[in-house]
Design an enzyme around this catalytic site. Structure first.
Site, mmCIF file in Angstrom:
data_model
loop_
_atom_site.group_PDB
_atom_site.id
_atom_site.type_symbol
_atom_site.label_atom_id
_atom_site.label_comp_id
_atom_site.label_asym_id
_atom_site.label_seq_id
_atom_site.Cartn_x
_atom_site.Cartn_y
_atom_site.Cartn_z
ATOM 1 C CB THR A 31 -6.202 -1.001 12.405
ATOM 2 O OG1 THR A 31 -6.411 0.392 12.198
ATOM 3 C CG2 THR A 31 -7.488 -1.687 12.826
ATOM 4 C CD GLU A 64 3.964 0.260 12.004
ATOM 5 O OE1 GLU A 64 4.648 0.720 11.059
ATOM 6 O OE2 GLU A 64 2.723 0.208 11.988
ATOM 7 N NE ARG A 114 -3.970 -5.163 9.579
ATOM 8 C CZ ARG A 114 -3.844 -3.899 9.197
ATOM 9 N NH1 ARG A 114 -3.790 -2.931 10.090
ATOM 10 N NH2 ARG A 114 -3.771 -3.597 7.925
ATOM 11 C CG ASN A 1011 -7.938 4.358 7.389
ATOM 12 O OD1 ASN A 1011 -9.119 4.438 7.090
ATOM 13 N ND2 ASN A 1011 -7.279 3.210 7.430
#
Lengths: 1184, 339
Positions: A31, A64, A114, A1011
């Site tokens: 996210t 990642e 973020r 999630n």
């Protein structure tokens, strides 16, 4: 050339260009960047090609770091390659990014910027991630709006190919990545015109090939590394000009001219703010307003942050500038200033020194921070900063947008300052996630953006809870491009889709005078006024609101929409807002319905049409009385009995006033009290279970499965009933160990989510009405007050002692243990939380928990309130979350400390034997703590020890006092989902399991990254549709248990509560008692499976009965007894796999989208299941 | 030996037609039935209610839990298209027509007036040779009179008939107060064939779970009563109405086929027998039928059709209420027997 106007969000805009201009895309969910990967994967699955006519190869990686590795490899082999990420994900890519830049490799990574987790994780937007990557040698281009995201994605791609410097293309997480905006979509021709195929071929030619072999990635030594590192300088020096050329070329194509630094404002400005990201839009909007008022202000929008082009920056500043304020959306504690501040100071200093600056005297430069973790940044704050800049000694190293009453960094501003123009419709919608409000609003934006000349913007604020989640939509429509990158402060339209919100939130706070207020009300236009809280009435009267009501739930019910009132409220909005003529609006809504739902079938379209047609006829304007008459007051957020911290800190956050909390209110190191969910009464269930004591058999199954710990039971002495409320129920307890006692099963009415798992699992049916059980769902409101009183009384009854002779080894007995995990924000009917609650019941008073990032860390640790709780002795689980990837190692670290401190404490006991007494020392060192009695005895000894040590002053005695509690056995648990255990954390998990240490691993296996919205993991089963596996997962689920069993010394269990709850209890107890590594893999049904969550346990049962999910326990201790360590706890499959699979949308939707592939995958899946079962039987010695 | 028969204006090579069942869900199954000798095939039923339910279900799960939580704004990737609606069924008709040489009869169960007409038209357009309307309604509402239920049936037949040009047969249940009159009304509404009778899932009780378990009680050779009901009604209606009859339910042997034909059926339909014992039963029954006809010197199927209808039997009253009395009488103990 006509370009299509589309209303999309920033993620889609970036993904659109990335997919068009790349050949290989490596993805991993995080996210707020996940949708970019989801789009890319879906488009490739649908066969959409890039501009060269070939479909990009999209691959999901395990992390990642893995994505960066794959990207690096693909680039080295010569493909145009990209990825998308954010936050910790970007940090995991940094090692590769240094390599990619060092090798002068062309690529663009798209970043939904973020916060990086510090004192806490945050999913929201700021620049701390990209700023952490600024030393990697990558170009950094910042987009401030959704249009710029699309434009800069292309400019970055064009630039990197020419410059050979890789680029990070960053935009603000959520504010830009999730803001829906009307933009002009680039044509393939635009993209082709910007991308030079010769450069693409040159990139390809640099790829490694055995046909022209070279070696790259050598190791270098002190003699040459330094010089080799300096070789790249000419490329960095050339890059700014290359980017500007690309911007100029782009302007020629589209008419949108960008510059490396764009100045907006008065030509003779004296005060200039410098910043980048979405905040620059707000500053520009404010500057334009202030300049029109005659103020000499301006803003420099930094586009290309790296390489930082000093001369071009200086050239962008007006010569008249006296004060420059830099705004950084990040924090570098301990630095001389934040990154942009330092660059600006350096640039101005160099400019003055070199004579390049447009001014002779250096302006004063101040720097500050704003907007961390998507903190609001609005015109009032900008005005406050400009005002600050007029002072003789403006505050430096300031903050704006918070109240810093500790180090006094914050600058003041007037929150009433508002510049929103009246010709822009500003609409706010308060809804529930489940009622479809956001989806309808996204449709409305599309209608207005794409069917009218208006510009449109939508931004959506979500809840921190998953069940009963509140949403607030902020929609703007107007005649000019909208630069308001902040929440609506003055609304011309407010819709409240849930009547219950009126008592909980100040929903009309933002309504401006004369605004329209639309309310979904169960009361008619004539009744509703008397049902409104006083504060709501006051605002309606004072602000002269135009007040409309509709009973949308009735309309929804009549038209087959169920609880989804989206279409109904949307129609009402259009009917009274006047954005479009009514008839045209209805036609457009229907067109949008056809577009959105058409592929789901005509019946769905017709249902929505019916809702549209029924809406307006059921909407009424309310005649507002001239005065406030209500006596209904808004109730206190938390009860007066709540602790001080909850009153002062938690309650404002619950009420939506967290922004007003000053720095001094916040804990300094991210440490918070546990057990706070008990103070947040959410009342989200329409129906709750009610106990029938005459039917109940006291089996405890309902207590076991309740995901939110709202059903509890106690056995107690009848004398405790003396002051019981009249409606409190009780019956004789059925425990032979507890004769003559009473039993009560009690529901927490205000904490229940109404999921019905308890009713589904209840085996006791009423013999006269078989449709009724020992617990039955009944409407909450009529019994709320009564049951709340009963719940309070129930809590006052003594907890069942853990040493009362009852062995807590089966479901019936375990129900009597107090749960220390309660009322979490998990989904209604969650399949994970019952396991955590069980853990907390069995071992919670001595458990330390390491929790991987994911659902369990969010419902387990997201503010305002957290569910891990304490017992009456103040003991309970101590919980922490480190990262997604390192949880096993994090938990192992906890174990190492527990062991070390225990060992040292035992050494001290031995050393201090004479001081504390030999008998006590002996007890402390030898007490068997394998059961509750032993642990209780040890605790008692420790108390005696502490008392004795109080008067001792020797260093050793003081050390032992500080470590005394460590003499009691601790239970270390490592908890996480399958994304962690099977993918990103697998390497660490494997290592930790192999360590032989006494750790307990609980994998809550939902078979997707739940999630982040259901992306495939290696736990995703063959044939299931998930994000990143849009065409059905073609490979089988990894057999994690089998891998762990291969070590031989690891306790492994595969469990499913819905199939065999007794085995679940057994597995937890065995795992914990095993003095070595244990792994429990728990089937956790999930909303991402596409099931009726009330039937989650039934699906678990089918998973086991079909052989898909064999139940087993592998206990290495059995080998010592000469037994086979593997025990199968489930029987031969008795239903075909498809009977299990096709009850879940994740499988069934493939039958709908690609029946032939579905059929093939079903055949393969059945074979995999059959083969696996045969193998397990063989290993268990049940089949030769 | 002439086994041909006429049904719904179609000439069929023999009177054995597999009725709607899961066997016709695939082309493979359809081909197997043709190879075994089926003279036409009624495809499994297209249920409008099921299509709607599948659409609603898909919509529900694609919408469930979305737009609630910032990190998970939805849970599934959206496919470009979904095979919801009648496309699968229509494609099956189309392909069946391409690979077989026998008539393919579509079967439809609708719930809405628009649905009946829309799907019937689509089935015709897909190439079906005829259409069987599988109409059923369980009237549980104590305020709903039988006349209204009957009118619903008639309206459906008339609406469909007005929208398609292929022949339309109607499959109905025996639960009408006046079955004969109802049959007449259906014929007047446009039905070219009556398929007697539909059989329903009947609820059963699971005593251990205390649950109602819907079960389709498949007929078998051991439940000859299944045949008797349609046999009686075809025998009664034959000759009274200008309509073709298909006898369905209870056909397991060549004797059953013969009985059906003699009662007046144009075709006899079977499914349970084929589901239990395979499509090879068609071949066997056809061979047995032929052997019996040869043995009994019948020249053609047509020759025997309706030969034992109420109109043609020696004792027409045998099909009426008196018959019931006679049966009871036949079970009385012989008064001459000495215990």
């Amino acid at each position: 050339m006509t370009r299509e106007q589309v209303t999309i969000d920033g993620n889609e805009a970036a993904a659109y260009v990335a997919h068009k201009t790349n050949e290989v895309i490596a993805i991993y969910p995080i996210t707020p960047s996940s949708p970019m990967g989801e789009h890319a994967d879906a488009w490739s699955a649908q066969g959409k090609p890039n501009i060269w006519g070939t479909i990009p190869n999209v691959v999901e990686m395990q992390a990642e770091g893995g994505a960066a590795g794959a990207v690096h490899g693909a680039l080295q082999a010569g493909a145009l390659t990209t990825t998308f990420t954010a936050s910790q994900g970007l940090l995991l890519m940094i090692p590769n990014m240094y390599k990619i830049a060092g090798e002068l490799t062309s690529t663009v990574f798209h970043i939904a910027a973020r916060s990086v987790a510090a004192q806490a994780l945050s999913i929201f937007g700021d620049h701390s991630d990209v700023m952490a990557a600024r030393a990697t040698g990558w170009g950094m281009l910042f987009s401030n709006s959704v249009q710029e995201v699309m434009d800069f994605a292309l400019i970055a791609q064009a630039s990197t190919l020419e410059a050979r410097v890789p680029f990070l293309h960053a935009f603000d997480g959520f504010r830009t990545s999730h803001e829906v905006m009307k933009v002009e979509k680039l044509l393939d021709e635009d993209i082709r015109a910007m991308i030079d195929d010769d450069l693409v071929r040159a990139h390809r030619a640099r790829g490694l090939t055995p046909d022209a072999p070279v070696i790259r990635g050598t190791a270098q030594n002190p003699d040459v590394f330094f010089q080799a590192r300096e070789t790249v300088n000419p490329y960095y020096m050339a890059t700014p000009a290359i980017v500007q050329q690309a911007m100029d070329k782009f302007a020629g194509l589209t008419g949108r001219q960008y510059n490396l630094f764009d100045y907006v404002g008065a030509p003779d400005a004296e005060r200039v703010i410098v910043l980048m990201g979405s905040g620059a839009e707000t500053v520009e909007e404010t500057v334009n307003y202030l300049v029109a008022q005659g103020e000499k202000v301006g803003v420099v929008k930094v586009r290309l942050y790296r390489p930082f082009a000093v001369e071009r920056f200086l050239a962008a500043l007006p010569a008249t500038v006296k004060v420059v304020a830099t705004l950084d959306r990040t924090k570098e504690p301990g630095g001389a200033g934040e990154p942009l501040y330092q660059d600006v100071v350096t640039a101005i200093s160099e400019g003055i020194a070199n004579g390049d600056a447009p001014f002779e005297t250096a302006p004063r430069v101040i720097g500050g921070r704003y907007g961390l973790s998507s903190k609001e940044f609005n015109p009032a704050m900008v005005k406050g900063l400009f005002d600050e800049m007029t002072k003789d000694r403006p505050k430096n190293h300031f903050t704006v947008g918070i109240i810093d009453d500790v180090t006094h960094t914050s600058i003041d501003y007037d929150p009433a300052f508002n510049i929103e123009p009246s010709d822009v419709v500003r609409a706010m919608f308060w809804g529930l996630g489940s009622d479809g409000t956001v989806g309808a609003n996204k449709n409305s934006i599309k209608i207005i953006g794409e069917e009218t000349p208006n510009f449109a913007q939508g931004y959506f604020v979500y809840d921190s809870k998953k069940a009963g989640a509140r949403t607030i939509s902020h929609l703007r429509f107007g005649p000019r491009p909208i630069r308001s990158t902040y929440l609506i402060e003055k609304a011309s339209f407010v819709a409240v889709h849930q009547f219950g919100f009126l008592e909980r939130y100040n929903v009309l706070d933002a309504a401006e005078e004369g605004a329209t207020f639309l309310l979904n009300s169960p009361y008619s236009k004539d009744e509703v006024w008397d049902k409104l809280p006083r504060e709501v009435q006051r605002q309606i009267v004072d602000k002269k609101l135009n007040f409309y009501v509709i009973n949308a739930y009735d309309v929804a019910k009549e038209t087959g929409m169920g609880v989804r009132i989206n279409t109904i409220m949307q129609t009402c909005f259009f009917a009274i807002s006047g954005v479009l003529p009514r008839e045209e609006a209805i036609a457009q809504i229907k067109k949008a319905i056809k577009k959105t739902y058409g592929k789901r079938g005509e019946a769905v379209v017709q249902k929505n049409y019916a809702a549209v047609d029924a809406s307006i006829a059921n909407m009424y304007q309310v005649e507002v009385p001239g005065q406030v008459t209500s006596t209904i007051e808004m109730p206190p957020v938390v009860p007066a009995s709540a602790p001080e911290f909850v009153q002062k800190v938690t309650a404002p956050i619950i009420a939506g006033h967290g922004d007003a909390l000053p720095v001094s209110a916040m804990p300094i190191d991210g440490t918070y009290p546990t057990g706070t969910t008990q103070w947040e009464k959410r009342n989200i269930a329409l129906e709750i279970p009610v106990w029938d004591e005459n039917v109940c058999i006291q089996c405890g199954k309902c207590v076991m499965v309740c995901p939110h710990a709202v059903i509890r039971s106690k056995v107690y002495d009848g004398s405790a009933l003396e002051n019981a409320p009249a409606t409190f129920k009780s019956t004789d307890a059925r425990w032979k160990e507890l004769p003559g006692q009473k039993y009560t099963l009690q529901v927490a009415p205000e904490d229940c989510t109404g999921c019905q798992l308890c009713v589904e699992v209840c085996p006791a049916k009423n013999k006269s009405q078989v449709g009724r059980k020992a617990i039955n769902m009944e409407p909450q409101i009529p019994i709320r007050e009564q049951e709340a009183a009963n719940w309070d009384f129930f809590l006052s009854l003594p907890e069942v002692p853990r040493t009362n002779g009852v062995k807590f080894s089966n479901v019936k007995n375990v129900q009597l243990l107090q749960p220390l995990f309660e009322f979490s924000g998990a989904c209604a009917g969650c399949g994970e939380t019952p396991y955590l609650k069980l853990l907390s019941q069995l071992f919670g008073d001595r458990a330390v928990i390491a929790n991987a990032t994911g659902c369990s860390s969010i419902y387990g640790g997201n503010l305002p309130t957290t569910p891990w709780a304490q017992n009456n002795q103040g003991r309970g689980p101590a919980w922490s979350n480190s990262l997604f990837e390192d949880n096993a190692e994090f938990g192992l670290g906890m174990r190492l400390t527990v062991d070390k401190q225990n060992q040292y404490a035992r050494e001290l006991v031995a050393r201090l034997k004479d001081t504390i007494g030999a008998e006590l020392a002996e007890a402390l060192l030898t007490t068997d703590q394998s059961d509750e009695a032993g642990i209780e005895a040890q605790r008692s000894s420790v108390e005696t020890l502490k008392a004795k040590l109080q008067s001792q002053n020797s260093p050793e005695a003081r050390d032992l006092l500080s470590l005394a509690d460590k003499l009691v056995k601790k239970s270390v648990w490592i908890v996480g989902g399958d994304g962690w255990a099977y993918d990103i954390g697998y390497g660490g998990l494997d290592h930790v399991l192999a360590s032989g240490r006494n750790i307990n691993v609980l994998v809550l296996d939902t078979e997707v990254y739940s999630n982040t919205g259901g992306q495939a993991s290696k736990a995703t089963p063959l044939g299931a549709v998930a994000k990143f596996a849009a065409g059905g997962k073609p490979t089988a689920k990894k057999d994690l248990g089998m891998i762990a069993m291969s070590y031989g010394n690891i306790y492994v269990a595969e469990i499913a509560m819905g199939a065999n709850d007794g085995q679940v209890v057994k597995a937890f107890r065995e795992a914990e008692s095993y003095n070595g590594p244990s792994l429990i893999i728990a089937y956790s049904h999930c909303i991402a499976h596409g099931i009726n969550m009330a039937k989650g346990l039934e699906q678990q049962k089918l998973a086991v009965e079909s052989g898909y999910w064999p139940l087993y326990r592998f206990d290495p201790r059995l080998k010592d007894e000469g037994k086979n360590p593997l025990q199968l706890d489930s029987r031969d499959p008795k239903v075909p796999l498809k009977d299990y699979m096709y009850k879940e949308n994740r499988y069934k939707m493939l039958v709908k989208s690609n029946p032939e592939v579905a059929s093939q995958l079903l055949t393969q899946a059945q074979k995999v299941v059959s083969d696996r079962w045969a193998k397990y039987k063989q290993l268990a010695g049940k089949e030769k | 030996m002439d086994l041909t028969t006429r049904y719904l204006g179609l000439t069929l090579k023999n009177p054995i037609v597999p009725s709607a069942s899961p066997m016709s869900e695939t082309i493979d199954g359809i081909c197997k039935m043709e190879d075994a000798g089926a003279s036409a095939i009624v495809l499994y039923s297209l249920f409008e209610e099921q299509i709607n339910a599948e659409s609603h279900e898909l919509d529900h799960y694609l919408s469930y839990g979305i737009e609630s939580f910032a990190e998970a704004l939805n849970y599934f990737p959206e496919a470009e298209t979904y095979a919801v609606g009648p496309d699968k069924y229509l494609n099956l008709i189309n392909r069946a027509k391409q690979v077989t040489d026998i008539p393919i009869i579509g079967s439809l169960n609708g719930v809405s007036s628009g649905g009946w007409i829309d799907y019937a038209t689509k089935i015709e357009q897909a190439g079906a040779d005829a259409l069987e309307l599988n109409i059923y309604y369980i009237p549980t509402d104590v305020n709903l009179p039988g006349t209204e239920v009957e009118q619903m049936y008639v309206d459906v037949v008339r609406d469909v008939k007005n929208s398609v040009s292929i022949p339309v047969a109607v499959k109905v249940s025996p639960y009408f107060s006046s079955t004969a009159h109802m049959a007449k009304k259906l014929v007047e509404a446009g039905a070219s064939g009556l398929v007697l009778f539909n059989r329903f899932y009947q609820p059963d009780f699971d005593l251990e779970k205390l649950e109602v378990a819907p079960r389709l009680a498949l007929s078998s050779v051991n439940t000859p009563n299944a045949l008797r009901l349609p046999l009686r009604w075809i025998a009664i209606l034959y000759g009274q109405l200008d309509v073709d009859f298909a006898l369905t339910s209870g056909i397991h042997t060549y004797q059953d086929v013969l009985k059906g034909l003699m009662a007046g059926a144009n075709v006899t339909m079977m499914a349970s027998e084929l589901l239990h014992f395979g499509t090879g039963r068609i071949t066997e029954i056809l061979a047995d039928l032929q052997a019996w006809m040869e043995e009994h010197e019948y020249e053609s199927v047509k020759q025997m059709q309706g030969s034992m209808s109420q109109k043609h039997v020696a004792e027409p009253a045998a099909f009426e209420r008196a018959n019931y009395m006679k049966v009871l009488h036949s079970w009385r103990p012989d008064p001459t027997t000495v215990n």
